[in-house]
Motif scaffolding. Sequence first.
Motif, PDB file in Angstrom:
ATOM      1  N   SER A  57     -37.052  28.451   0.209  1.00 41.47           N
ATOM      2  CA  SER A  57     -37.442  28.608   1.599  1.00 41.47           C
ATOM      3  C   SER A  57     -36.248  29.128   2.420  1.00 41.47           C
ATOM      4  CB  SER A  57     -37.982  27.252   2.052  1.00 41.47           C
ATOM      5  OG  SER A  57     -37.572  26.919   3.295  1.00 41.47           O
ATOM      6  N   VAL A  88     -37.210  23.153  -1.398  1.00 45.30           N
ATOM      7  CA  VAL A  88     -37.321  22.631  -0.036  1.00 45.30           C
ATOM      8  C   VAL A  88     -35.916  22.547   0.570  1.00 45.30           C
ATOM      9  CG1 VAL A  88     -37.494  20.232  -0.945  1.00 45.30           C
ATOM     10  CG2 VAL A  88     -38.102  20.705   1.427  1.00 45.30           C
ATOM     11  N   TRP A  89     -35.761  23.182   1.740  1.00 42.96           N
ATOM     12  CA  TRP A  89     -34.434  23.231   2.372  1.00 42.96           C
ATOM     13  C   TRP A  89     -34.107  21.900   3.072  1.00 42.96           C
ATOM     14  CZ3 TRP A  89     -30.099  24.879   1.313  1.00 42.96           C
ATOM     15  CH2 TRP A  89     -29.055  24.926   2.252  1.00 42.96           C
ATOM     16  N   ASP A 141     -33.247  20.899   6.109  1.00 42.01           N
ATOM     17  CA  ASP A 141     -33.844  20.446   7.368  1.00 42.01           C
ATOM     18  C   ASP A 141     -35.360  20.258   7.247  1.00 42.01           C
ATOM     19  OD1 ASP A 141     -34.796  23.016   7.416  1.00 42.01           O
ATOM     20  OD2 ASP A 141     -33.662  23.653   9.179  1.00 42.01           O
ATOM     21  N   GLU A 142     -35.903  20.476   6.049  1.00 42.41           N
ATOM     22  CA  GLU A 142     -37.334  20.241   5.828  1.00 42.41           C
ATOM     23  C   GLU A 142     -37.559  18.929   5.063  1.00 42.41           C
ATOM     24  OE1 GLU A 142     -38.733  24.880   5.098  1.00 42.41           O
ATOM     25  OE2 GLU A 142     -37.786  23.801   3.460  1.00 42.41           O
ATOM     26  N   GLN A 143     -36.457  18.207   4.804  1.00 45.21           N
ATOM     27  CA  GLN A 143     -36.604  17.014   3.964  1.00 45.21           C
ATOM     28  C   GLN A 143     -37.213  15.828   4.710  1.00 45.21           C
ATOM     29  OE1 GLN A 143     -33.844  15.961   0.967  1.00 45.21           O
ATOM     30  NE2 GLN A 143     -33.157  18.055   0.637  1.00 45.21           N
ATOM     31  N   LYS A 190     -42.460  16.085   6.174  1.00 43.56           N
ATOM     32  CA  LYS A 190     -41.916  17.427   6.410  1.00 43.56           C
ATOM     33  C   LYS A 190     -41.889  18.246   5.122  1.00 43.56           C
ATOM     34  CE  LYS A 190     -38.502  18.075   9.525  1.00 43.56           C
ATOM     35  NZ  LYS A 190     -37.183  17.809  10.146  1.00 43.56           N
ATOM     36  N   THR A 191     -41.619  17.567   4.032  1.00 49.37           N
ATOM     37  CA  THR A 191     -41.570  18.280   2.746  1.00 49.37           C
ATOM     38  C   THR A 191     -42.955  18.790   2.368  1.00 49.37           C
ATOM     39  OG1 THR A 191     -39.680  17.021   2.003  1.00 49.37           O
ATOM     40  CG2 THR A 191     -41.023  18.019   0.281  1.00 49.37           C
ATOM     41  N   ALA A 215     -43.540  21.724   4.427  1.00 49.42           N
ATOM     42  CA  ALA A 215     -42.678  22.849   3.984  1.00 49.42           C
ATOM     43  C   ALA A 215     -43.253  23.481   2.727  1.00 49.42           C
ATOM     44  CB  ALA A 215     -41.263  22.343   3.720  1.00 49.42           C
ATOM     45  N   HIS A 236     -46.132  25.694   3.535  1.00 49.86           N
ATOM     46  CA  HIS A 236     -45.667  26.962   4.108  1.00 49.86           C
ATOM     47  C   HIS A 236     -45.102  27.887   3.026  1.00 49.86           C
ATOM     48  CE1 HIS A 236     -45.341  24.647   8.106  1.00 49.86           C
ATOM     49  NE2 HIS A 236     -46.468  25.330   8.067  1.00 49.86           N
ATOM     50  N   THR A 246     -38.040  12.653  -0.069  1.00 45.36           N
ATOM     51  CA  THR A 246     -38.410  14.049  -0.317  1.00 45.36           C
ATOM     52  C   THR A 246     -38.962  14.188  -1.725  1.00 45.36           C
ATOM     53  OG1 THR A 246     -36.725  14.787   1.220  1.00 45.36           O
ATOM     54  CG2 THR A 246     -37.418  16.388  -0.447  1.00 45.36           C
TER      55      THR A 246
END
Length: 276
Positions: free
Chosen positions: A50, A78-79, A81-83, A87-88, A91, A94, A120
């Motif tokens: 990502s 998964v980057w 700030d997406e953890q 949010k994961t 992400a 997406h 995560t």
Amino acid sequence: MSLRTTRKLNNGTEIPAIGLGVYKAEAGEEVYQAVKSALELGYRHIDTASLYGNEEGVGQAIKDSDVPREEIFVTTKVWNDEQGYEKTKAAFTHSLERLQMDYVDLYLVHWPVPGKFKETYQALEEIYRDGKAKAIGVSNFEPHHLEELLETAEVKPVVNQVELHPQLQQQAVREFCDKHNILVEAWAPLGKARYFDHEVLQKLANKYNKKPSQIIVRWQYQSGIITIPKSVHKERQRENVDIFDFELTEQDMNAMKTIDANNRLGAHPDEFDYGV
Ligand SMILES: NC(=O)C1=CN([C@@H]2O[C@H](COP(=O)(O)OP(=O)(O)OC[C@H]3O[C@@H](n4cnc5c(N)ncnc54)[C@H](OP(=O)(O)O)[C@@H]3O)[C@@H](O)[C@H]2O)C=CC1
Ligand SMILES: O=C1CO[C@H](CO)[C@@H](O)[C@@H]1O
């Protein structure tokens, strides 16, 4: 042996031993052409994330190619700030949308963000159980991160993708992963092309009439390490994987060991600026 040669992952699925990395392949035309040419050359494994901002181009090139989706192994990550659990999951959705895919072959926790990576990873386990990632794993995990993760993980990570090249041979990580049946994957496998003039690489290149890049990829291949050299140039993509017509001897492999210099080109996972 060819670009189709695979290694078995601990969940029974297979991963092509050599793939194409696309970090810094620009979104749009550059990454599209890079993936297109790699598939034409026989690559069947693409490593994106990502973070790289180029998943759309990767997905489009795969979609437009004549190679069936199921013959291509696609990794994304998964980057930081997406953890976190929710949010994961978002992400991941997406990433799938950008890739225009209904599953990925491998989804990785990109870095062990303190206080977040376990949650995560739980989201990755659910994604795996849903069949949307055929395998899950981690990246940039030191043995102590893996130990912590393995205390609670219900699905063992299949790989740990770490910086690994002749000047950073990662012995401790490799020993830990071997013991736990986790494959090691090398990022910056070519050492970002920064020390091809190293005398041992030059010597071996002369011995086999090969390029230093090919000596490195062959060394990783013979060491059982998954490798994902990046190039956006078709000739280099061809060159980097033209490694199936020679074999490094035990003495050559020992010579490769002498290059190790603890030369890290990226951050140490315990010193990375996670911004948290
Ligand atoms: N999990 C993680 O945290 C990380 C994962 N990665 C992944 O690993 C992949 C590989 O690592 P990367 O950082 O790209 O580094 P690499 O070691 O693969 O080196 C890539 C660099 O070498 C150049 N190059 C490639 N082949 C040749 C050649 N034959 N002769 C001369 N120069 C060459 C490329 O330029 P050019 O494209 O112009 O040919 C590029 O500048 C990434 O693309 C990414 O997918 C990378 C970093 C971190
Ligand atoms: O995948 C990656 C590409 O390179 C970045 C900068 O070195 C890393 O932080 C990241 O993990």
